[in-house]
Motif scaffolding. Sequence first.
Motif, PDB file in Angstrom:
ATOM      1  N   GLU A   1       0.783  -1.281   0.013  1.00 38.81           N
ATOM      2  CA  GLU A   1       0.141  -0.128   0.103  1.00 38.81           C
ATOM      3  C   GLU A   1       0.946   1.234  -0.081  1.00 38.81           C
ATOM      4  OE1 GLU A   1      -2.530  -0.740   3.385  1.00 38.81           O
ATOM      5  OE2 GLU A   1      -3.882  -1.879   2.351  1.00 38.81           O
ATOM      6  N   LYS A   2       2.202   1.114   0.708  1.00 37.97           N
ATOM      7  CA  LYS A   2       2.869   2.381   0.670  1.00 37.97           C
ATOM      8  C   LYS A   2       3.336   2.609  -0.791  1.00 37.97           C
ATOM      9  CE  LYS A   2       4.952   2.090   5.343  1.00 37.97           C
ATOM     10  NZ  LYS A   2       5.185   0.750   5.635  1.00 37.97           N
ATOM     11  N   ASN A   3       3.491   1.455  -1.490  1.00 41.13           N
ATOM     12  CA  ASN A   3       3.970   1.487  -2.756  1.00 41.13           C
ATOM     13  C   ASN A   3       2.912   2.303  -3.756  1.00 41.13           C
ATOM     14  OD1 ASN A   3       6.478   0.422  -2.229  1.00 41.13           O
ATOM     15  ND2 ASN A   3       5.950  -1.595  -2.984  1.00 41.13           N
ATOM     16  N   ILE A   4       1.882   1.894  -3.423  1.00 34.74           N
ATOM     17  CA  ILE A   4       0.807   2.534  -4.319  1.00 34.74           C
ATOM     18  C   ILE A   4       0.579   4.200  -3.964  1.00 34.74           C
ATOM     19  CG2 ILE A   4      -1.460   2.657  -4.484  1.00 34.74           C
ATOM     20  CD1 ILE A   4      -2.171   0.060  -4.448  1.00 34.74           C
ATOM     21  N   THR A   5       0.670   4.472  -2.500  1.00 43.70           N
ATOM     22  CA  THR A   5       0.672   5.597  -2.407  1.00 43.70           C
ATOM     23  C   THR A   5       1.984   6.417  -2.833  1.00 43.70           C
ATOM     24  OG1 THR A   5      -0.439   5.208  -0.251  1.00 43.70           O
ATOM     25  CG2 THR A   5       0.685   7.119  -0.250  1.00 43.70           C
ATOM     26  N   ALA A   6       3.036   5.799  -2.921  1.00 38.45           N
ATOM     27  CA  ALA A   6       4.202   6.569  -3.550  1.00 38.45           C
ATOM     28  C   ALA A   6       3.983   6.724  -4.972  1.00 38.45           C
ATOM     29  CB  ALA A   6       5.602   5.714  -2.945  1.00 38.45           C
ATOM     30  N   ILE A   7       3.727   6.057  -5.432  1.00 39.24           N
ATOM     31  CA  ILE A   7       3.501   6.178  -6.957  1.00 39.24           C
ATOM     32  C   ILE A   7       2.414   7.438  -7.262  1.00 39.24           C
ATOM     33  CG2 ILE A   7       2.774   5.237  -8.921  1.00 39.24           C
ATOM     34  CD1 ILE A   7       4.000   2.553  -8.445  1.00 39.24           C
ATOM     35  N   LYS A   8       1.483   7.304  -6.472  1.00 36.96           N
ATOM     36  CA  LYS A   8       0.194   8.160  -6.509  1.00 36.96           C
ATOM     37  C   LYS A   8       1.018   9.670  -6.270  1.00 36.96           C
ATOM     38  CE  LYS A   8      -3.930   6.081  -5.645  1.00 36.96           C
ATOM     39  NZ  LYS A   8      -5.162   5.685  -4.454  1.00 36.96           N
ATOM     40  N   THR A   9       1.678   9.584  -5.102  1.00 38.95           N
ATOM     41  CA  THR A   9       2.192  10.995  -4.746  1.00 38.95           C
ATOM     42  C   THR A   9       3.157  11.389  -5.665  1.00 38.95           C
ATOM     43  OG1 THR A   9       3.786   9.857  -3.271  1.00 38.95           O
ATOM     44  CG2 THR A   9       1.618  10.729  -2.147  1.00 38.95           C
ATOM     45  N   MET A  10       4.096  10.602  -6.122  1.00 37.82           N
ATOM     46  CA  MET A  10       5.085  10.972  -7.142  1.00 37.82           C
ATOM     47  C   MET A  10       4.318  11.581  -8.361  1.00 37.82           C
ATOM     48  SD  MET A  10       7.749   8.607  -9.479  1.00 37.82           S
ATOM     49  CE  MET A  10       8.907   8.801  -7.931  1.00 37.82           C
TER      50      MET A  10
END
Lengths: 175, 175
Positions: free
Chosen positions: B10-19
């Motif tokens: 889930e952190k990865n998903i968030t990271a990609i979204k925020t990027m």
Amino acid sequence: MGKKQSSAFEKNITAIKTMIEHDGFVPGDRIPSERELAERLSISRPAVREALRTLAYLGIVETRHGGGSYLLNRDDHAYIEIIAHFLVTGESKFEDLAGTLRLIEHAALCKLEDRESLRDHLETDALFREVLIQSTGNDLYERIWRQVNAFYLSFGQGDLYTRAERESFLNDRSR
Amino acid sequence: MGKKQSSAFEKNITAIKTMIEHDGFVPGDRIPSERELAERLSISRPAVREALRTLAYLGIVETRHGGGSYLLNRDDHAYIEIIAHFLVTGESKFEDLAGTLRLIEHAALCKLEDRESLRDHLETDALFREVLIQSTGNDLYERIWRQVNAFYLSFGQGDLYTRAERESFLNDRSR
DNA sequence: AAGGCGTAATTGGTCTGACCAATGCCGCCG
DNA sequence: CGGCGGCATTGGTCAGACCAATTACGCCTT
């Protein structure tokens, strides 16, 4: 609903879903391991994982490190956060919450032929509205309502309607 | 609404979204390749793919074999997640989609005082319904409708109402 | 014989690296 | 100048390895 054009990834999701269904798993059951799924579906483990991760994100399955994957029943509260996001970001106002519930329930009321069936549940606001929504027979509509309602309840604002209002719903055809 | 407890996935998903957000990509833009995302986020490519596959399944991005990944419509995808979830579980039928739209729009119609304002948009189904929903002035309600409608449109089923039906809405107070 | 405990097997989590397939770019040649 | 072909880029898929958490099971103790 055409969509013959599904990628291998989507096929994998479908394949896992149908396997779960075919093998008669019920919520709470442990589904086969990633390695076993890969073997039975003749795809690689990364492919299984990509599908499984998506299913997990959607709240359909839950994975426990070292413990296997489990089928969930999705009365999950995860989506409440999504609605919360709208409010926190100020994109929607809190008043919209109650308003949205009233609109959703209004449509259900308009569609309901036999309003007398609601009379048995006049006493409790929550049950009254629950029965009202269920009368639509539309599962998607009911689920959307359930999510919005769950979020509304989390604010502890109490009943959405007064007893008098509920009673008026039974008679006022203009509503 | 805690949930400090988010998995690496889930952190990865968030990271990609925020990027994506941070770099100011707009719908239609091509986002960095999987390999570049992996490098910039200091995670492996399989981890990027698991997140990207989920985002693609939710309709947030689109991937083209050999052509890169592209950001799709900017509307909040949150409710797509909800709807996709229901359809994936197979517990909601496709017919519920159109039914849900009719219910949502029905409530808006009931609430609308001045129905004559709709007369200008009788010709096109899409615009008619859009204006109808906007008349509620409820942002959350409108967002929910927009997501359900987007999902409905993605199946290319065409108009929801006939021209005659739309016209009848202007007069029939019982609806 | 029953129960607690530690080890081994199972299972998910992550990564490396490789190769295939589709696309797109760019320069070469006509 | 334009069409075409090859090469770089990028997503698609896979195999295998290793780590981490959990679980299962057998052994030992009581």
